[in-house]
Write an enzyme that holds these catalytic residues in place. Sequence first.
Site, PDB file in Angstrom:
ATOM      1  N   GLY A   4      45.814 -29.866 -83.752  1.00  0.00           N
ATOM      2  CA  GLY A   4      48.014 -29.754 -83.570  1.00  0.00           C
ATOM      3  C   GLY A   4      47.633 -27.943 -84.155  1.00  0.00           C
ATOM      4  O   GLY A   4      48.251 -27.853 -83.102  1.00  0.00           O
ATOM      5  N   ASN A   5      46.985 -28.141 -84.685  1.00  0.00           N
ATOM      6  CA  ASN A   5      47.154 -25.994 -85.834  1.00  0.00           C
ATOM      7  C   ASN A   5      46.623 -25.231 -84.676  1.00  0.00           C
ATOM      8  O   ASN A   5      45.965 -24.626 -85.233  1.00  0.00           O
ATOM      9  CB  ASN A   5      46.652 -26.759 -87.117  1.00  0.00           C
ATOM     10  CG  ASN A   5      45.259 -27.237 -87.134  1.00  0.00           C
ATOM     11  OD1 ASN A   5      44.505 -27.785 -86.344  1.00  0.00           O
ATOM     12  ND2 ASN A   5      44.615 -25.906 -88.367  1.00  0.00           N
ATOM     13  N   LYS A  45      40.701 -40.367 -86.786  1.00  0.00           N
ATOM     14  CA  LYS A  45      39.520 -39.441 -87.001  1.00  0.00           C
ATOM     15  C   LYS A  45      38.472 -40.022 -87.694  1.00  0.00           C
ATOM     16  O   LYS A  45      37.163 -40.128 -87.157  1.00  0.00           O
ATOM     17  CB  LYS A  45      40.127 -38.135 -87.529  1.00  0.00           C
ATOM     18  CG  LYS A  45      41.111 -37.216 -87.507  1.00  0.00           C
ATOM     19  CD  LYS A  45      41.155 -35.841 -87.922  1.00  0.00           C
ATOM     20  CE  LYS A  45      42.888 -35.410 -87.948  1.00  0.00           C
ATOM     21  NZ  LYS A  45      43.319 -35.952 -86.511  1.00  0.00           N
ATOM     22  N   LYS A  85      43.850 -38.978 -79.123  1.00  0.00           N
ATOM     23  CA  LYS A  85      42.965 -37.748 -78.609  1.00  0.00           C
ATOM     24  C   LYS A  85      41.591 -37.687 -79.643  1.00  0.00           C
ATOM     25  O   LYS A  85      40.413 -37.495 -79.320  1.00  0.00           O
ATOM     26  CB  LYS A  85      43.355 -36.472 -78.767  1.00  0.00           C
ATOM     27  CG  LYS A  85      43.390 -35.758 -80.229  1.00  0.00           C
ATOM     28  CD  LYS A  85      42.419 -34.689 -80.873  1.00  0.00           C
ATOM     29  CE  LYS A  85      42.570 -34.196 -81.801  1.00  0.00           C
ATOM     30  NZ  LYS A  85      43.387 -34.813 -82.357  1.00  0.00           N
ATOM     31  N   LYS A 108      52.851 -45.494 -81.274  1.00  0.00           N
ATOM     32  CA  LYS A 108      53.486 -43.868 -81.347  1.00  0.00           C
ATOM     33  C   LYS A 108      54.509 -43.778 -80.649  1.00  0.00           C
ATOM     34  O   LYS A 108      54.675 -43.167 -79.878  1.00  0.00           O
ATOM     35  CB  LYS A 108      51.927 -43.523 -80.498  1.00  0.00           C
ATOM     36  CG  LYS A 108      51.551 -41.760 -80.490  1.00  0.00           C
ATOM     37  CD  LYS A 108      50.043 -41.707 -79.413  1.00  0.00           C
ATOM     38  CE  LYS A 108      50.011 -40.250 -79.836  1.00  0.00           C
ATOM     39  NZ  LYS A 108      49.333 -40.067 -81.272  1.00  0.00           N
TER      40      LYS A 108
HETATM   41  P1  ADP Z   1      45.527 -33.035 -86.157  1.00  0.00           P
HETATM   42  O1  ADP Z   1      46.688 -32.583 -85.219  1.00  0.00           O
HETATM   43  O2  ADP Z   1      44.753 -32.600 -86.604  1.00  0.00           O
HETATM   44  O3  ADP Z   1      45.442 -34.380 -85.260  1.00  0.00           O
HETATM   45  P2  ADP Z   1      46.733 -34.472 -88.426  1.00  0.00           P
HETATM   46  O4  ADP Z   1      48.095 -34.086 -88.716  1.00  0.00           O
HETATM   47  O5  ADP Z   1      47.338 -35.847 -87.071  1.00  0.00           O
HETATM   48  O6  ADP Z   1      46.248 -33.688 -87.323  1.00  0.00           O
HETATM   49  O7  ADP Z   1      45.714 -35.420 -89.077  1.00  0.00           O
HETATM   50  C1  ADP Z   1      45.770 -34.404 -90.314  1.00  0.00           C
HETATM   51  C2  ADP Z   1      46.255 -34.443 -91.540  1.00  0.00           C
HETATM   52  O8  ADP Z   1      45.898 -35.955 -92.333  1.00  0.00           O
HETATM   53  C3  ADP Z   1      46.047 -33.114 -92.419  1.00  0.00           C
HETATM   54  O9  ADP Z   1      46.527 -32.629 -92.491  1.00  0.00           O
HETATM   55  C4  ADP Z   1      46.127 -34.568 -93.819  1.00  0.00           C
HETATM   56  O10 ADP Z   1      47.468 -33.857 -93.865  1.00  0.00           O
HETATM   57  C5  ADP Z   1      46.548 -35.777 -93.170  1.00  0.00           C
HETATM   58  N1  ADP Z   1      45.517 -37.017 -93.855  1.00  0.00           N
HETATM   59  C6  ADP Z   1      45.891 -37.821 -94.704  1.00  0.00           C
HETATM   60  N2  ADP Z   1      45.385 -38.740 -95.112  1.00  0.00           N
HETATM   61  C7  ADP Z   1      43.491 -37.752 -95.413  1.00  0.00           C
HETATM   62  C8  ADP Z   1      43.189 -37.681 -95.752  1.00  0.00           C
HETATM   63  N3  ADP Z   1      42.623 -38.805 -97.035  1.00  0.00           N
HETATM   64  N4  ADP Z   1      42.152 -36.522 -96.700  1.00  0.00           N
HETATM   65  C9  ADP Z   1      42.356 -35.803 -95.958  1.00  0.00           C
HETATM   66  N5  ADP Z   1      43.579 -35.465 -95.399  1.00  0.00           N
HETATM   67  C10 ADP Z   1      44.584 -36.394 -94.613  1.00  0.00           C
HETATM   68 MG    MG Z   2      46.920 -36.452 -85.786  1.00  0.00          MG
END
Ligand code: ADP
Ligand code: MG
Length: 311
Positions: free
Chosen positions: A9-10, A272, A210, A126
């Site tokens: 997202g970022n 992820k 994704k 979701k």
């Molecule tokens: P994206 O849009 O890249 O899919 P998400 O917000 O879905 O991003 O996922 C990334 C986020 O997951 C990070 O910004 C963080 O806040 C969160 N997160 C949750 N658990 C963890 C972890 N164990 N280590 C690092 N980040 C984590």
């Molecule tokens: Mg995400």
Amino acid sequence: MRIVIALGGNALGNTLTEQMTAVKHTASAIVDLIEQGHEVIVSHGNGPQVGMIHHAVNELTHVVEQDFPVIPLSVCVAMSQSYIGYDLQNAIREELLNRSIVKPCATVITQVIVDPNDPAFQNPSKPIGRFMSEQEAKKLAKEKGYQVMEDAGRGWRRVVASPKPLDIVEIDTVRSLFQAGQVVIAGGGGGIPVISQGNHLKGTSAVIDKDFCSCLMAELVNADLLIILTAVEKCAINFGKPNQKWLDNITVNQAKEYCKQGHFATGSMLPKVQAAIKFAESKKDRKSLITLLEKAKDGIDGKTGTIIYNS
Ligand code: ADP
Ligand code: MG
């Protein structure tokens, strides 16, 4: 190396204007890798964008006089792929030209096969679209047959199924393009979820993760590396706690153990890490990297990020 890059997202921002600025940085990070001689296939998320489109088309059904037909979610995903692809391919093209690299860049509208019997259809999880009051949400649920749910104390939202991706319909097109030396954007927003009915592909009301779609694409194009770019430089165990520990290089088995212990949040970091594990163990010498957009180059050089590999 052949690399599949999954943008979070970022990398795209939350609004149209944010996206136009964000894609410039994103394009620069992607072209850095192309300049180093890597073959790059780009995929991306679409959370805020598909929410916005879904909201807009829903409003349309309220404001027009006659019964305006409901626009299916699969079509909303297709719309999000095309307008994100438009911004991305434009920004990548410009960045390539600025560096005098001659390489076409295009977006492939991508359909992804899902199983109609996937248990996810029985358990929509979701959240998408705008937040509503409980009353409004329940009214919508009754009128349209939607499933709705309270979302983490922020209000009520529609929830949709998030089935597993089984196959990518346009994968041969993706292959032809990168084999011809072109930059490809594909599998946006997890791909348009479709069910195979003989020769017909029927769009279905779901949103594929994704990270899982990017993993499947990386396997199908025989990539060496899957890079998942997100809002953190590394994954952590005990995330957000005083004993938090950032992870550098971890084996598939270590990562699985950490998943089991619940270190990664469902819906954000967990998919992820699961995608990273699946790709790393899919074939010898494949590995995955999770890091920040700006750190992609350093991550490939082993200087930062979390690398998941099969020992
Ligand atoms: P994206 O849009 O890249 O899919 P998400 O917000 O879905 O991003 O996922 C990334 C986020 O997951 C990070 O910004 C963080 O806040 C969160 N997160 C949750 N658990 C963890 C972890 N164990 N280590 C690092 N980040 C984590
Ligand atoms: Mg995400």
